[in-house]
Scaffold this active site. Structure first.
Site, mmCIF file in Angstrom:
data_model
loop_
_atom_site.group_PDB
_atom_site.id
_atom_site.type_symbol
_atom_site.label_atom_id
_atom_site.label_comp_id
_atom_site.label_asym_id
_atom_site.label_seq_id
_atom_site.Cartn_x
_atom_site.Cartn_y
_atom_site.Cartn_z
ATOM 1 N N GLU A 172 1.002 -1.266 0.154
ATOM 2 C CA GLU A 172 0.104 0.051 -0.089
ATOM 3 C C GLU A 172 0.747 1.350 -0.145
ATOM 4 O OE1 GLU A 172 -4.111 -1.536 2.148
ATOM 5 O OE2 GLU A 172 -2.696 -0.521 3.472
ATOM 6 N N GLU B 285 -7.088 -7.365 -1.350
ATOM 7 C CA GLU B 285 -7.484 -7.378 -0.179
ATOM 8 C C GLU B 285 -8.942 -6.785 0.024
ATOM 9 O OE1 GLU B 285 -5.606 -5.028 2.939
ATOM 10 O OE2 GLU B 285 -3.513 -5.961 2.018
#
Length: 685
Positions: free
Chosen positions: A152, A308
């Site tokens: 991320e 995710e």
């Protein structure tokens, strides 16, 4: 270049696996449960740096060796991560110059991930060493399916204002502009006498009195994206010295504003995304669909990875609502319907400690005697039945313009209204299209637009000359363009285009805007069909063209946030303001240009106040095909030869015209399909 798919067959199913949080006796139970659930891919090693390199230059791979061997013995593949999003505590102590500095000049503390400067030379060197050691050891491991770099990018350290970042920013500016005079011209530094004499005089846009140069702010945003991409490239190229397997990182589309994912897309072998529902929304599944469509578009239409999402509640929202029965299944299959070849979660087993201990997981704190676990097992079976959809594409006749640079520029300080928000208009138009059962691609304004019957530009405040010409050519060649207010206003440096607004779009839309009239908070304006529309009209008293008979919209259509004085310059009035500061003047116009048309909407209409009716009219005008007569709670998407019907309502829905084999239920459909309340039907047609 390596590419997708990452598994020998079928869709990828699994999630982040962090066995280092558990004693080894739990690991064998984990792989037994993975087999039961149908899990075939897990992400490992994301936060392992301090474990595999407990002291600088000293490596211990024994734990990771055992984990990968155990996964391989169970037939579960590994998405092996580099651990560089969370440097170990020894690194922070040894290299204090690498610490993250915020806009106010505070050196941020440790105890969390992303606590480093992406421009730090010390971080770059340490990252390269640990990635090289990792890749050299595991490049040939039989469990390895792909590489997962970092985690991320831009989550907490999108921007850093430390001396290393400032030095890197100045070098970036010199490379971009060549000489400081070109920088001054681009930024308009004669305003307030802020002209620079040398690149060394430029500071990052740290905390300062209000009114910072917007060119400075824009370029620092661009530089920061490049700084993170440089970190990724370094790790990727290190891995490629040892392995030719696909390399990716997990994006956060659309919820990471600082990262320009159009720029990022070319760097990864497969686009992967993390997405979490905003449980405060009344219809979070519509935002989910938008995120999936945008991710597929960033991937260039190719299959992508849902890296995710959550089985239930997350832990970081103000109110973390659990998902209702069936919601996790609907969420997952909606992503698959819109192009994902995987369904991955954070995380496999819920943590007992740390910041995310209340985040849901595939194996929850309640264990296997729980609804979540039963749903996880059932979902694995569903995904096994959907193996045939792998690799298939999603076709769209409509595109929505999305540009991260316009996102940044629109939301700088001192705009005409505090209510101007990039995503607010994007999501309003997307919702109207979703409820009309129209599948949407997203595009950069400079992209090839020829595949689309209709292009919608709800938030194109920043629009350079070349992208504007691209839209103009698209319309002249037979395309249809629908534009919302405050678009086409500035160029790539946030400099206002010459002439009346809407600047870069004035000719294609056939209008000139004399003045903006933002509305007060909660103020609305009414719209009505025009009294005398016509291509030559210059105001409310001008004669119209009797041959033009637009179909009237609902007389109750209203707008909010914005109004403006529109003067047609070739366009025809479709709707006019019935009251407010621009009463009697155009609110919605249409300009026929070449073989196409450009529509302009000068106020913020919403689905319930006329926007959906307008969108339906424009879709019909553009010849966009779509199913009719279905409730707007039904999600309908076609991916290849698979038709996905997802019912978000509490009552069953019957869909006519459906023929084929039920993929999930094994039923034969001959003319219609009934989708249960909250259920999903997938038909191979």
């Amino acid at each position: 270049m390596p590419g997708y798919p990452v598994l020998p067959e079928g869709l990828a199913y699994g999630g982040d696996y962090n066995p280092e949080q558990w004693p080894e006796e739990v690991w064998r139970e984990d792989v037994r449960l993975m087999r039961e659930a149908g899990v075939n891919l897990v992400t490992v090693g994301v936060f392992n740096w301090g474990l595999i390199e407990p002291q600088e230059g000293e490596y211990d791979f024994s734990r990771l060796d055992r984990i990968l061997d155990l996964l391989h013995s169970a037939g579960v593949y590994a998405d092996l991560a580099t651990p560089t999003s969370s440097p170990p505590t020894w690194f922070r102590r040894r290299y204090p110059g690498s610490r993250l500095v915020d806009r106010e000049g505070h050196v941020l503390g440790g105890g969390s991930r992303h606590s480093f400067c992406p421009s730090s030379p010390d971080y770059a060197a340490a990252s390269e060493r640990v990635v090289a050691a990792l890749a050299a050891r595991y490049a040939g491991h039989p469990a390895l399916a792909m590489w997962h770099v970092h985690n991320e990018y831009g989550w907490a350290n999108a921007h850093c204002y430390c001396p290393a970042s400032a030095e890197a920013f100045r070098a970036w500016l010199q490379d971009r502009y060549g000489d400081v005079g070109a920088l001054n011209a681009a930024w308009g530094t004669t305003f307030w006498g802020l002209t620079y004499g040398a690149f060394e005089e430029v500071d990052p846009p740290a905390a300062a009195p209000v009114g910072l140069l917007t060119g400075l702010q824009l370029d620092f945003m661009r530089f920061s994206v490049d700084a993170h991409i440089a970190c990724f490239r370094s790790e990727r190229e290190t891995i490629r010295r040892f392995s030719d397997l696909p390399v990716t990182t997990n994006f956060m589309i659309p919820n990471c504003k600082p990262m320009d994912y159009w720029r990022w897309a070319a760097e990864v072998d497969v686009v992967a995304n993390d997405h979490y529902l905003d449980s405060a929304r009344a219809d979070p599944h519509i935002e989910l669909a938008m995120a999936a469509d945008l991710t597929r578009s960033v991937a260039g239409g190719r299959p992508w990875m849902l890296m995710e999402h959550s089985t239930g509640a997350v832990n970081w929202q103000p109110r973390n609502l659990a998902k209702r029965p069936g919601e996790m299944r609907r969420n997952t299959l909606a992503h698959v319907a819109r192009g994902s070849d995987s369904a991955m979660f954070f995380q496999w087993r819920a943590s007992r400690y740390g910041a995310e201990k209340f985040h849901s997981a595939m194996v929850p704190h309640a264990g296997t005697d729980s609804r979540i676990w039963r749903d996880v097992v059932a979902l694995g079976a569903d995904l096994g039945r959907l193996a045939g959809v792998r690799g298939a594409r999603v076709a769209a006749e409509v595109a929505v313009v999305w540009d991260w640079e316009s996102y940044w520029a629109l939301e700088f300080e001192w705009r005409p209204s505090a209510d101007l928000r990039f995503r607010e208009r994007i999501e309003a138009y997307y919702e109207a299209l979703w409820r009309e059962h129209v599948t949407v691609d997203f595009v950069h304004p400079s992209a090839d637009l020829s595949p689309y019957r209709l292009v919608v530009a709800p938030s194109s405040y920043l629009l350079g000359e070349a992208p504007a010409k691209n839209l103009h050519r698209y319309v002249e060649a037979g395309g249809h363009l629908l534009v919302s207010y405050f678009s086409g206003i500035v160029d790539e440096n946030d400099t206002i285009h010459p002439g009346p607004y809407p600047g870069a779009l004035r000719e294609v839309l056939g209008v000139a805007v004399e003045e903006f009239h933002p509305l007060r908070e909660h103020e609305t304006v009414a719209l009505r069909p025009p009294k005398s529309p016509g291509p030559e009209s210059t105001g409310p008293e001008s004669p119209g063209c009797e041959s033009f008979k637009p179909e009237p919209l609902k007389p109750s259509a209203t707008g909010r946030i914005w109004s403006e004085r529109v003067r047609p310059a070739g366009a025809r009035t479709v709707q006019e303001f019935a009251d407010g500061p621009d009463a009697g003047h155009p609110a919605v116009t249409r300009h026929d240009l070449g073989a196409g048309s450009g529509w302009y909407v000068s106020t913020a209409m919403d689905a319930e106040s006329g926007l959906r009716d307008l969108v339906a009219e424009v879709l019909d005008h553009a010849g966009v095909s779509r199913p009719r007569g279905l409730p707007d709670t039904l999600e309908l998407v076609r991916r290849g030869d698979h038709l996905f019907l997802i019912n978000h309502a509490d009552a069953p829905v019957t869909v006519d015209g459906v023929t084929g084999a039920g993929v999930l239920d094994g039923a034969a459909y001959d003319g219609s399909a009934t989708v249960p309340a909250g259920g999903v039907v997938v038909v191979r047609t």
